[in-house]
Design a protein around this motif. Structure first.
Motif, PDB file in Angstrom:
ATOM      1  N   GLU A  50      30.999  12.034   9.155  1.00 18.99           N
ATOM      2  CA  GLU A  50      29.763  12.131   8.379  1.00 18.99           C
ATOM      3  C   GLU A  50      29.921  13.069   7.177  1.00 18.99           C
ATOM      4  OE1 GLU A  50      26.952  10.382   8.631  1.00 18.99           O
ATOM      5  OE2 GLU A  50      27.925   9.225  10.211  1.00 18.99           O
ATOM      6  N   THR A  51      30.569  14.203   7.375  1.00 19.61           N
ATOM      7  CA  THR A  51      30.748  15.119   6.246  1.00 19.61           C
ATOM      8  C   THR A  51      31.680  14.503   5.204  1.00 19.61           C
ATOM      9  OG1 THR A  51      32.502  16.293   7.434  1.00 19.61           O
ATOM     10  CG2 THR A  51      30.285  17.213   7.555  1.00 19.61           C
ATOM     11  N   LYS A  52      32.696  13.770   5.651  1.00 16.44           N
ATOM     12  CA  LYS A  52      33.584  13.089   4.703  1.00 16.44           C
ATOM     13  C   LYS A  52      32.812  12.030   3.925  1.00 16.44           C
ATOM     14  CE  LYS A  52      37.978  10.621   4.410  1.00 16.44           C
ATOM     15  NZ  LYS A  52      37.531   9.550   3.551  1.00 16.44           N
ATOM     16  N   ARG A  54      36.050  15.521  26.186  1.00 18.55           N
ATOM     17  CA  ARG A  54      35.919  14.230  25.511  1.00 18.55           C
ATOM     18  C   ARG A  54      34.662  14.191  24.657  1.00 18.55           C
ATOM     19  NH1 ARG A  54      36.195  11.481  30.208  1.00 18.55           N
ATOM     20  NH2 ARG A  54      37.936  12.034  30.821  1.00 18.55           N
ATOM     21  N   GLY A  55      33.561  14.647  25.220  1.00 19.25           N
ATOM     22  CA  GLY A  55      32.305  14.666  24.476  1.00 19.25           C
ATOM     23  C   GLY A  55      32.377  15.563  23.255  1.00 19.25           C
ATOM     24  N   SER A  56      33.015  16.710  23.408  1.00 24.01           N
ATOM     25  CA  SER A  56      33.181  17.616  22.267  1.00 24.01           C
ATOM     26  C   SER A  56      34.052  16.988  21.192  1.00 24.01           C
ATOM     27  CB  SER A  56      33.803  18.938  22.717  1.00 24.01           C
ATOM     28  OG  SER A  56      32.971  19.569  23.647  1.00 24.01           O
ATOM     29  N   GLY A  57      35.108  16.306  21.604  1.00 22.66           N
ATOM     30  CA  GLY A  57      35.987  15.635  20.645  1.00 22.66           C
ATOM     31  C   GLY A  57      35.263  14.547  19.886  1.00 22.66           C
ATOM     32  N   ARG A  58      34.458  13.750  20.597  1.00 22.98           N
ATOM     33  CA  ARG A  58      33.682  12.694  19.936  1.00 22.98           C
ATOM     34  C   ARG A  58      32.709  13.295  18.930  1.00 22.98           C
ATOM     35  NH1 ARG A  58      32.454  10.245  25.330  1.00 22.98           N
ATOM     36  NH2 ARG A  58      34.287   8.985  25.762  1.00 22.98           N
ATOM     37  N   ALA A  59      32.025  14.348  19.351  1.00 20.28           N
ATOM     38  CA  ALA A  59      31.052  14.978  18.456  1.00 20.28           C
ATOM     39  C   ALA A  59      31.731  15.520  17.200  1.00 20.28           C
ATOM     40  CB  ALA A  59      30.326  16.096  19.190  1.00 20.28           C
ATOM     41  N   LEU A  60      32.904  16.125  17.365  1.00 18.45           N
ATOM     42  CA  LEU A  60      33.620  16.645  16.195  1.00 18.45           C
ATOM     43  C   LEU A  60      34.092  15.519  15.283  1.00 18.45           C
ATOM     44  CD1 LEU A  60      35.669  19.568  17.770  1.00 18.45           C
ATOM     45  CD2 LEU A  60      33.792  19.726  16.139  1.00 18.45           C
ATOM     46  N   ARG A  61      34.575  14.401  15.872  1.00 18.45           N
ATOM     47  CA  ARG A  61      35.004  13.264  15.049  1.00 18.45           C
ATOM     48  C   ARG A  61      33.840  12.688  14.261  1.00 18.45           C
ATOM     49  NH1 ARG A  61      38.238  12.137  19.395  1.00 18.45           N
ATOM     50  NH2 ARG A  61      36.757  10.659  20.276  1.00 18.45           N
TER      51      ARG A  61
END
Length: 100
Positions: free
Chosen positions: A42-44, A30-37
């Motif tokens: 941010e990059t978008k 879950r934490g990894s998914g949040r960080a990727l989102r």
């Protein structure tokens, strides 16, 4: 996937389970998914900001357009300042009415 086969992936998964424990894996995912989102958003946002900036020296950067953008910004800033003053007054009124 870079030369990783099924046995290698299973070994990596086993090591992860041993390091973090089976109970922590869902939380870790879950934490990894949040960080990727967040990273993706941010990059978008950075790419969108780059797309919106006009190129200096192009026909889109005339002084009249800059003035219009500045006027819109100033109007928004005045609206926000007025709204902030309203909220501050309401907060002060609530503090006076409820002295806890």
């Amino acid at each position: 996937m870079g030369g990783l086969g099924t046995p290698e992936l299973l070994i990596i998964l086993a090591v992860i389970i041993l390091l973090f424990g089976a109970a922590k894996l869902p939380e870790l995912a879950r934490g990894s998914g949040r960080a990727l989102r967040i990273f993706k958003a941010e990059t978008k946002g950075l790419m969108d900001d780059d797309d919106e900036k006009p190129v200096v020296g192009s026909a889109a950067t005339t002084p009249a357009e800059k003035t219009q953008a500045q006027l819109e910004l100033e109007t928004r800033q005045r609206d926000l300042a007025a709204r902030q003053a309203e909220l501050d007054a309401e907060a002060e009124k609530l503090r006076r009415d409820n002295p806890a």
